[in-house]
Design an enzyme around this catalytic site. Structure first.
Site, short mmCIF file in Angstrom:
data_model
loop_
_atom_site.label_atom_id
_atom_site.label_comp_id
_atom_site.label_asym_id
_atom_site.label_seq_id
_atom_site.Cartn_x
_atom_site.Cartn_y
_atom_site.Cartn_z
CG LEU A 69 7.91 0.12 6.01
CD1 LEU A 69 8.19 1.45 5.35
CD2 LEU A 69 6.97 0.27 6.81
CG ASP A 70 2.59 -4.84 4.21
OD1 ASP A 70 3.34 -5.62 4.35
OD2 ASP A 70 1.51 -4.47 4.80
#
Length: 92
Positions: A69-70
């Protein structure tokens, strides 16, 4: 900005990653990351999965990383704790 464990068994770890925490280092930053947190609690999974490469070619540990996930995205992350589930999850 501490992750928390939502589910765990012998093969899988599901973690709630808070926004603002990067999943793994990039070889340049020394800021805390999720991989460091995982390895501090589960050092035995260091060799699960494949390592990545930073921008300058250095090896970046990605133990059991099935997806990422960013930094600014919060949410559930799955981590393999053994090589078999990691291999199955990353090829499907």
């Amino acid at each position: 900005m501490e992750p928390n464990i939502l589910y765990e068994d012998k093969e899988v770890l599901v973690i709630n990653k808070p926004a603002g925490l990067v999943v793994h280092g990039d070889g340049k930053s020394t800021s805390p990351n999720l991989v460091d947190w995982i390895l501090s609690k589960y050092p035995e999974i260091k060799d699960v999965g494949e390592a990545g490469r930073g921008q300058t070619g250095e090896e970046i540990h990605r133990p059991g990383i099935v997806h990422r996930l960013d930094r600014e995205t919060s949410g559930e992350r799955q981590n393999a704790k053994k090589k078999t589930p990691c291999k199955k999850d990353t090829t499907s």
